[in-house]
Design an enzyme around this catalytic site. Structure first.
Site, PDB file in Angstrom:
ATOM      1  CE  LYS A 256      -0.481   3.864  13.056  1.00 27.39           C
ATOM      2  NZ  LYS A 256       0.185   4.567  11.959  1.00 27.39           N
TER       3      LYS A 256
ATOM      4  CG  ASP B 188       0.589  -0.222   9.448  1.00 30.02           C
ATOM      5  OD1 ASP B 188       0.121   0.658  10.205  1.00 30.02           O
ATOM      6  OD2 ASP B 188       1.087   0.036   8.341  1.00 30.02           O
TER       7      ASP B 188
ATOM      8  N   GLY C 297      -5.160   7.489   5.422  1.00 28.11           N
ATOM      9  CA  GLY C 297      -4.321   8.461   6.125  1.00 28.11           C
ATOM     10  C   GLY C 297      -3.072   8.785   5.330  1.00 28.11           C
TER      11      GLY C 297
ATOM     12  CB  SER D 145       4.721   9.596  11.548  1.00 28.65           C
ATOM     13  OG  SER D 145       3.921   9.704  10.392  1.00 28.65           O
TER      14      SER D 145
ATOM     15  CE  LYS E 255      -2.966   0.389   3.556  1.00 25.91           C
ATOM     16  NZ  LYS E 255      -2.912   1.645   4.327  1.00 25.91           N
TER      17      LYS E 255
HETATM   18  C1  S3P Z   1       2.531   4.611   6.322  1.00 25.19           C
HETATM   19  C2  S3P Z   1       3.036   4.970   7.531  1.00 25.19           C
HETATM   20  C3  S3P Z   1       2.480   4.499   8.814  1.00 25.19           C
HETATM   21  C4  S3P Z   1       1.551   3.301   8.625  1.00 25.19           C
HETATM   22  C5  S3P Z   1       0.606   3.479   7.475  1.00 25.19           C
HETATM   23  C6  S3P Z   1       1.386   3.687   6.189  1.00 25.19           C
HETATM   24  C7  S3P Z   1       3.151   5.151   5.100  1.00 25.19           C
HETATM   25  O1  S3P Z   1       1.725   5.550   9.382  1.00 25.19           O
HETATM   26  O2  S3P Z   1       0.827   3.079   9.810  1.00 25.19           O
HETATM   27  O3  S3P Z   1      -0.218   2.347   7.346  1.00 25.19           O
HETATM   28  O4  S3P Z   1       2.855   4.658   3.998  1.00 25.19           O
HETATM   29  O5  S3P Z   1       3.967   6.081   5.216  1.00 25.19           O
HETATM   30  P1  S3P Z   1       2.404   6.634  10.359  1.00 25.19           P
HETATM   31  O6  S3P Z   1       3.322   7.442   9.519  1.00 25.19           O
HETATM   32  O7  S3P Z   1       1.260   7.426  10.903  1.00 25.19           O
HETATM   33  O8  S3P Z   1       3.119   5.831  11.407  1.00 25.19           O
END
Ligand code: S3P
Length: 451
Positions: free
Chosen positions: A358, A331, A111, A183, A38
């Site tokens: 989350k 995750d 997100g 993050s 993803k």
């Molecule tokens: C992601 C970062 C993570 C993860 C999300 C995907 C990304 O979130 O939980 O599913 O693709 O950069 P956070 O940056 O909020 O930790």
């Protein structure tokens, strides 16, 4: 920065309709290929869109989240062809070629789309509005607004949440940004804004997180310097269209990793899984708990390490999860909680307060579901103590609160529970793993839709 914990909104009308009845199946057996990553799929569309020339993406995740990103870039004037499943051809418009959308840009449940786009759109000449579904509209956005504001961006929010109104035409200035939350979404938002800033933008993070944006920028020909925990870009670089091979998503593989570990007699081979070291914390933790997982056919595909994972049933024991591994498995906690519930002894999780913001408050929702299956679990603000035991069937419907990873985690729990487990509000599994139920059944899961 003042962020509220996730209130776990009740399903909206029409959303909670799909549910599963999960129950013990067969020992898990055979080969499984899980869908594309993803994180990589989102980024491939974004960078392809602002590159010069054509980008071909193979292994694109056909999930609702990543399709939302593609739809948004079409609204921003980018031609994206989908000649077959898992393939996207992005006709890049260059760094300054995006056009304003008259309509709000809908990130759905994603997100990653919302936070990365906030950074990318902060550098445009035009205004944009980002919206999301009920869950995404309650997730904290100040964490991305504040560092972007330090670059000169102007972003209005609804008290720190979406909708986000991003003002175009701001002169962004490169600077040093020290993030306080580990993050990858925030780091990536800053780097994408940095492409539009004057001079150098350097971002540091309190703990290294996944570095897909940095690797992919390099693949698009941008001089992005990075090491664990820091990354630097210079504004005005030209991205060159390229080929992106998306590896299988470790986070989707994780449900099968744990299921095959828990179900006696299982031996499963997961093919060509992405093994970015900032994603594979669960592997280390499961091995510490006694799991039998071997890595085969390792190679590098499009700059990312991949390998086959062979998993054989093994009894687990509880551990203290090393806090250092938390960002590398952020995750995977819903499924780790299931493994811990089936392990002998106690498992302690600390330093994982991020789980509360989350797609749902994953500590609270997992605790509630595990208690319905007869497991003792003590919640703490930043984790939980899980007492391994015998899983029962659920007398009540287990609510996943529209959180895809919660739904899939309880489908795995059911494979070793004494009795059926009813899981409600599972439609959101399509955001990250559209064919999970079919693939799971083929591997041996007992899992069906409830009429
Ligand atoms: C992601 C970062 C993570 C993860 C999300 C995907 C990304 O979130 O939980 O599913 O693709 O950069 P956070 O940056 O909020 O930790």
């Amino acid at each position: 920065m003042n962020e509220r914990p996730h209130p776990n909104p009740p399903p909206q009308a029409g959303e909670g309709d799909v549910s599963w009845i999960a129950s013990r199946g067969e020992p898990l057996y055979g080969d499984v290929i899980v869908p594309g990553d993803k994180s990589v799929s989102h980024r491939a569309i974004m960078l392809g869109a602002i590159a010069e020339g054509v980008t071909r993406i193979e292994g694109f995740l056909e999930g609702e989240d990543t399709r939302a990103t593609a739809t948004i870039f079409r609204q921003l004037g980018v031609q994206i062809d989908a000649p077959s499943d898992g393939v996207r051809i992005v006709h890049g418009v260059g760094l300054h070629g995006l056009r304003a959308s008259q309509e709000p840009l809908d990130c759905g449940n994603a997100g990653t789309a919302m936070r990365l786009l906030t950074g990318l759109l902060a550098g445009q000449a035009f205004d944009s509005t980002l919206i999301g579904d009920a869950s995404l509209s309650q997730r904290p956005m100040r964490r991305v607004i504040d560092p972007l504001a330090a670059l000169g961006a102007r972003i209005d929010s609804n008290d720190g949440c979406a909708p986000l109104r991003i003002r175009g035409g701001q002169a962004l200035r490169g600077t040093q940004i020290d993030l306080t939350v580990a993050s990858a979404q925030l780091k990536s938002a800053v780097l994408l804004a940095g492409l539009y800033a004057d001079g150098e933008t350097r971002v540091s993070e309190p703990h290294p997180t996944r570095d897909y944006t940095e690797r992919m920028l390099t693949g698009f020909g941008v001089a992005c310097e990075f090491a664990p925990g820091v990354a630097t870009v210079r504004g005005g670089a030209t991205l060159h269209g390229t080929e992106v091979h998306v590896p299988a998503d470790f986070s989707s593989a994780a449900f099968f990793l744990v299921a095959a570990t828990l179900v006696p007699g299982s031996e499963l081979l997961l093919r060509q899984v992405g093994m970015n070291p900032r994603r594979t914390g669960l592997l280390h933790v499961l091995r510490m708990m006694g799991a039998d997982i071997t890595e085969e056919a390792a190679s590098v595909q499009g700059g990312e390490p991949v390998c086959d994972l062979r998993i054989r049933y093994a009894p687990l024991h509880g551990i203290e999860v090393p806090v250092d591994h938390v960002p590398d498995m952020i995750d995977e906690f819903p499924i780790l909680f299931i493994a811990a519930a089936c392990a002998q002894g106690v498992t302690v999780v600390r330093g994982a307060a991020e789980l509360r913001v989350k797609e749902s408050d994953r500590i609270a929702v997992m605790a509630c579901g595990l208690r319905s299956l007869g497991i003792r679990i003590d919640e703490t603000p930043d984790g939980a103590t899980i007492h391994g035991g015998k899983l029962q069937g659920s007398a009540d419907l287990i609510q996943s609160h529209g959180d895809h990873r919660i739904a899939m985690a309880f489908a795995v729990a059911a494979q070793v529970a004494d009795g059926d487990v009813l899981i409600g509000d599972v439609a959101n599994v399509a955001t990250s793993f559209p064919d999970f139920d079919a693939l799971a059944r083929r591997a041996g899961f007992g899992l069906r839709s409830r009429d």
